[in-house]
Design a protein around this motif. Structure first.
Motif, PDB file in Angstrom:
ATOM      1  N   GLN A  73       0.836  -0.843  -0.130  1.00 17.10           N
ATOM      2  CA  GLN A  73       0.079  -0.124   0.074  1.00 17.10           C
ATOM      3  C   GLN A  73       1.057   1.259   0.073  1.00 17.10           C
ATOM      4  OE1 GLN A  73      -2.576  -1.862   3.033  1.00 17.10           O
ATOM      5  NE2 GLN A  73      -4.045   0.210   2.001  1.00 17.10           N
ATOM      6  N   CYS A  74       1.623   1.355   0.241  1.00 17.01           N
ATOM      7  CA  CYS A  74       2.939   2.227   0.877  1.00 17.01           C
ATOM      8  C   CYS A  74       3.956   1.767  -0.676  1.00 17.01           C
ATOM      9  CB  CYS A  74       3.729   2.861   1.741  1.00 17.01           C
ATOM     10  SG  CYS A  74       2.546   2.596   3.099  1.00 17.01           S
ATOM     11  N   HIS A  75       4.823   1.378  -0.669  1.00 15.60           N
ATOM     12  CA  HIS A  75       5.818   0.827  -0.904  1.00 15.60           C
ATOM     13  C   HIS A  75       5.934   0.576  -2.552  1.00 15.60           C
ATOM     14  CE1 HIS A  75       8.524   1.190   2.605  1.00 15.60           C
ATOM     15  NE2 HIS A  75       7.578   0.287   3.025  1.00 15.60           N
ATOM     16  N   ILE A  76       4.931   0.015  -3.374  1.00 13.76           N
ATOM     17  CA  ILE A  76       5.219   0.251  -4.917  1.00 13.76           C
ATOM     18  C   ILE A  76       3.722   1.108  -5.236  1.00 13.76           C
ATOM     19  CG2 ILE A  76       6.186  -1.977  -5.376  1.00 13.76           C
ATOM     20  CD1 ILE A  76       4.211  -3.105  -5.241  1.00 13.76           C
ATOM     21  N   PRO A  77       3.823   1.563  -6.849  1.00  8.56           N
ATOM     22  CA  PRO A  77       3.024   2.479  -6.674  1.00  8.56           C
ATOM     23  C   PRO A  77       1.532   1.445  -6.753  1.00  8.56           C
ATOM     24  CG  PRO A  77       4.738   3.167  -8.471  1.00  8.56           C
ATOM     25  CD  PRO A  77       4.640   1.448  -7.546  1.00  8.56           C
ATOM     26  N   PRO A  78       0.103   2.230  -7.099  1.00  6.75           N
ATOM     27  CA  PRO A  78      -1.044   1.910  -6.339  1.00  6.75           C
ATOM     28  C   PRO A  78      -1.660   1.119  -7.653  1.00  6.75           C
ATOM     29  CG  PRO A  78      -1.517   4.711  -6.481  1.00  6.75           C
ATOM     30  CD  PRO A  78      -0.015   3.947  -6.341  1.00  6.75           C
ATOM     31  N   THR A  79      -1.784   2.005  -8.913  1.00 10.38           N
ATOM     32  CA  THR A  79      -2.153   1.255  -9.972  1.00 10.38           C
ATOM     33  C   THR A  79      -0.710   0.754 -11.112  1.00 10.38           C
ATOM     34  OG1 THR A  79      -2.026   3.012 -11.009  1.00 10.38           O
ATOM     35  CG2 THR A  79      -4.534   2.727 -10.601  1.00 10.38           C
ATOM     36  N   VAL A  80      -1.762  -0.436 -11.977  1.00  7.49           N
ATOM     37  CA  VAL A  80      -0.592  -1.321 -12.992  1.00  7.49           C
ATOM     38  C   VAL A  80      -0.701  -0.450 -14.007  1.00  7.49           C
ATOM     39  CG1 VAL A  80      -0.464  -3.375 -14.294  1.00  7.49           C
ATOM     40  CG2 VAL A  80      -1.076  -3.431 -12.475  1.00  7.49           C
ATOM     41  N   GLY A  81       0.847  -0.398 -14.132  1.00 11.01           N
ATOM     42  CA  GLY A  81       1.286   0.775 -15.193  1.00 11.01           C
ATOM     43  C   GLY A  81       2.473   0.388 -15.925  1.00 11.01           C
ATOM     44  N   PRO A  82       3.067   1.799 -16.751  1.00 19.06           N
ATOM     45  CA  PRO A  82       4.734   1.602 -16.717  1.00 19.06           C
ATOM     46  C   PRO A  82       5.706   2.064 -15.250  1.00 19.06           C
ATOM     47  CG  PRO A  82       3.546   3.504 -18.285  1.00 19.06           C
ATOM     48  CD  PRO A  82       2.921   2.573 -17.229  1.00 19.06           C
ATOM     49  N   LYS A  83       5.486   2.450 -14.419  1.00 21.32           N
ATOM     50  CA  LYS A  83       5.887   3.249 -13.284  1.00 21.32           C
ATOM     51  C   LYS A  83       6.140   1.770 -12.793  1.00 21.32           C
ATOM     52  CE  LYS A  83       5.781   8.142 -12.392  1.00 21.32           C
ATOM     53  NZ  LYS A  83       5.034   8.964 -11.070  1.00 21.32           N
ATOM     54  N   TYR A  84       4.295   1.367 -12.546  1.00 21.73           N
ATOM     55  CA  TYR A  84       4.308  -0.232 -11.329  1.00 21.73           C
ATOM     56  C   TYR A  84       5.558  -1.098 -12.498  1.00 21.73           C
ATOM     57  CZ  TYR A  84       2.567  -4.015  -9.079  1.00 21.73           C
ATOM     58  OH  TYR A  84       1.747  -5.350  -8.784  1.00 21.73           O
TER      59      TYR A  84
END
Lengths: 197, 158
Positions: A73-84
């Protein structure tokens, strides 16, 4: 006479094996990403239990729905995408390298803080803390607090700070940060470390 | 040229792709690293433009004890804090007035204003580059706190 023909067949269709293997690995990526983002996977390494113990005593033990906060919930981006994908692969590779080649028993938590703060997304914080003009209890912020958030929003001055740049030691508190007055409440709740001799 | 036998065999089989494919991988990796560092900058703790608050402008500590409590406490407990070497002496002023440049990481020239003989000694006696913060690191409570943080010994005596 059968052997050479099998060899020939193998060498002729070798691209097929690679293709099938590649497709299987590709299809398994989402499943693996979901699996390795769960708390059970993080805590399967026993040295991360320290961080979980600290989290349970912190102000961020429960989220706004009174559920225990998960690592992801804190350490990785919330939505799946290039950033994730980028963050997930970078942090995953880093973890694997340190787990197998490094010394995870003696981690340098000062260096870890830098890396961790670099990848704490503001969207994760804003998912629960929506209104930046009010504190957690719904009261308006102090004058200085408002000025700081104005700088974050670019209304008055600008800053490269993310949320985690100012709001530090909210969920984890290494020993060297316990002497700070801001962390006094959090440090009280943590058990004292036995003196090493 | 036995060493390059495998290479020439690959060359015969795949032709120009032997060079193009690895080059493409390298280019993609470089693009990834550049984009990655742009998306997640390494230094995030930098005030690009200080905010304007005329009523409390003179009192750096008053605001920063709330805004950056750890750095404020480090300074307060340090020798510089005890001697009341105030923020602007090293960091300058946000409005840009005065001689000292407004900076998060002050230059060695700023250190030299008071510690010139020490810096010169370090250069002459030990041949060190005049760069104070590599041994007296800021934000690990040294300039702001202890004079010198001892490196943690790798071997322990039990």
């Amino acid at each position: 006479m059968a052997e050479p023909s099998i060899k020939k067949l193998f060498s002729k269709f070798i691209w097929l094996y690679f293709l099938v293997g590649g497709i299987v690995i590709f299809l398994l990526i989402p499943w693996n990403m979901a699996r390795t983002s769960k708390n059970e996977y993080c805590l399967s390494c026993h040295y991360l239990q320290t961080h979980q113990n600290e989290l349970e005593k912190s102000s961020h033990a429960l989220d706004k729905d009174k559920k225990p906060i998960q690592c992801a919930q804190c350490h990785i981006p919330p939505t799946v995408g290039p950033k994730y994908l980028a963050v997930k692969s970078f942090l995953g590779m880093k973890d694997l390298i340190i787990h197998y080649l490094g010394d995870p028993e003696r981690m340098n938590r000062r260096n870890m803080q830098e890396v961790a703060r670099r990848f704490i997304m503001d969207e994760n914080c804003l998912a629960c803390h929506e209104d930046l003009n009010k504190d957690v209890k719904g009261q308006p912020l102090s004058e200085i607090g408002k000025l700081c958030h104005d700088a974050y929003l670019g209304k008055n001055g600008t800053t490269k700070h993310g949320c985690a740049g100012c709001h530090q030691n909210l969920a984890h508190l290494p020993e060297f940060d316990r002497r700070y007055l801001v962390n006094a409440k959090f440090a009280e709740r943590l058990p004292l470390e036995k003196e090493k001799k | 040229m036995i060493q390059f036998d495998w290479f020439s065999r690959l060359r015969n089989r795949w032709g120009k792709w032997v060079i193009i494919a690895p080059a493409a991988v390298v280019v993609l990796a470089v693009i990834f690293i550049v984009c990655f560092n742009l998306a997640f900058p390494r230094t995030r703790c930098e005030a690009v433009k200080h905010l304007e608050a005329p009523e409390i402008a003179g009192d750096c500590y008053g605001c920063h004890v709330k805004a950056t409590p750890k750095a404020a406490q480090d300074w307060y407990e340090s020798k510089h804090g005890v001697q009341l070497v105030k923020c602007f002496v090293c960091h300058g002023q946000p409005d840009g007035k005065g001689e000292v440049v407004f900076a998060l990481n002050p230059d060695v020239g700023i250190c030299r204003k008071c510690h010139d003989s020490s810096v010169t000694n370090m250069v002459n006696n030990y041949g060190l580059e005049p760069n104070c913060v590599s041994c007296h690191p800021f934000h690990q409570n040294s300039i702001h706190h202890r004079a010198y943080v001892k490196p943690v010994a790798k071997k322990t005596i039990d």
